[in-house]
Design a protein around this motif. Structure first.
Motif, short mmCIF file in Angstrom:
data_model
loop_
_atom_site.label_atom_id
_atom_site.label_comp_id
_atom_site.label_asym_id
_atom_site.label_seq_id
_atom_site.Cartn_x
_atom_site.Cartn_y
_atom_site.Cartn_z
N MET A 1 0.51 17.91 13.38
CA MET A 1 -0.15 18.50 12.24
C MET A 1 0.64 19.71 11.75
O MET A 1 0.79 19.90 10.55
N GLY A 2 1.12 20.51 12.70
CA GLY A 2 1.88 21.70 12.32
C GLY A 2 3.13 21.37 11.54
O GLY A 2 3.45 22.05 10.57
N ASP A 3 3.85 20.34 11.96
CA ASP A 3 5.07 19.93 11.24
C ASP A 3 4.75 19.56 9.79
O ASP A 3 5.51 19.88 8.88
N ALA A 4 3.63 18.90 9.58
CA ALA A 4 3.27 18.44 8.24
C ALA A 4 2.95 19.60 7.30
O ALA A 4 3.18 19.49 6.10
N ILE A 5 2.44 20.69 7.85
CA ILE A 5 2.06 21.82 6.98
C ILE A 5 2.92 23.06 7.19
O ILE A 5 2.66 24.10 6.60
N GLY A 6 3.97 22.93 8.01
CA GLY A 6 4.92 24.01 8.18
C GLY A 6 4.45 25.15 9.08
O GLY A 6 4.84 26.30 8.88
N ARG A 31 -8.87 13.48 18.12
CA ARG A 31 -9.44 13.44 16.77
C ARG A 31 -10.16 14.75 16.47
O ARG A 31 -10.61 15.44 17.36
N VAL A 32 -10.25 15.04 15.19
CA VAL A 32 -10.99 16.22 14.74
C VAL A 32 -12.16 15.74 13.89
O VAL A 32 -11.97 14.98 12.94
N PHE A 33 -13.36 16.17 14.24
CA PHE A 33 -14.57 15.81 13.52
C PHE A 33 -15.09 17.02 12.76
O PHE A 33 -15.20 18.11 13.33
N LEU A 34 -15.39 16.84 11.48
CA LEU A 34 -15.94 17.93 10.67
C LEU A 34 -17.44 17.97 10.90
O LEU A 34 -18.16 17.02 10.59
N LEU A 35 -17.93 19.09 11.43
CA LEU A 35 -19.35 19.22 11.75
C LEU A 35 -20.13 19.88 10.62
O LEU A 35 -21.33 19.62 10.46
N ASP A 36 -19.47 20.74 9.86
CA ASP A 36 -20.14 21.45 8.76
C ASP A 36 -19.19 21.49 7.57
O ASP A 36 -18.58 22.52 7.28
N GLU A 37 -19.07 20.36 6.90
CA GLU A 37 -18.11 20.24 5.79
C GLU A 37 -18.42 21.21 4.67
O GLU A 37 -17.52 21.82 4.08
N GLU A 38 -19.69 21.41 4.36
CA GLU A 38 -20.07 22.31 3.28
C GLU A 38 -19.60 23.74 3.56
O GLU A 38 -19.04 24.41 2.69
#
Length: 62
Positions: A1-6, A31-38
């Motif tokens: 993930m770090g490589d993709a966003i520098g 995996r990363v799960f979004l628990l509170d997207e808002e």
């Protein structure tokens, strides 16, 4: 993930841990799960530039 966003892996992990501690995400099995997207949207100041686009011509997602 770090490589993709520098960013370094250390920084990415630190930020993910912070988001996890805040109850915004959960990490499990690579995996990363979004628990509170808002709240994530609100905290990040995200602007959805695609909200007004007509995407009805695209084929349905699989």
């Amino acid at each position: 993930m770090g490589d993709a966003i520098g960013l370094t892996a250390v920084h990415v992990n630190r930020m993910l841990r912070l988001l996890e501690d805040e109850g915004l995400i959960k990490r499990e099995g690579g995996r990363v799960f979004l628990l509170d997207e808002e709240r994530l949207v609100q905290e990040s100041g995200y602007i959805d530039r695609f909200a007004g686009l007509d995407l009805s011509w695209l084929p349905p997602a699989r």
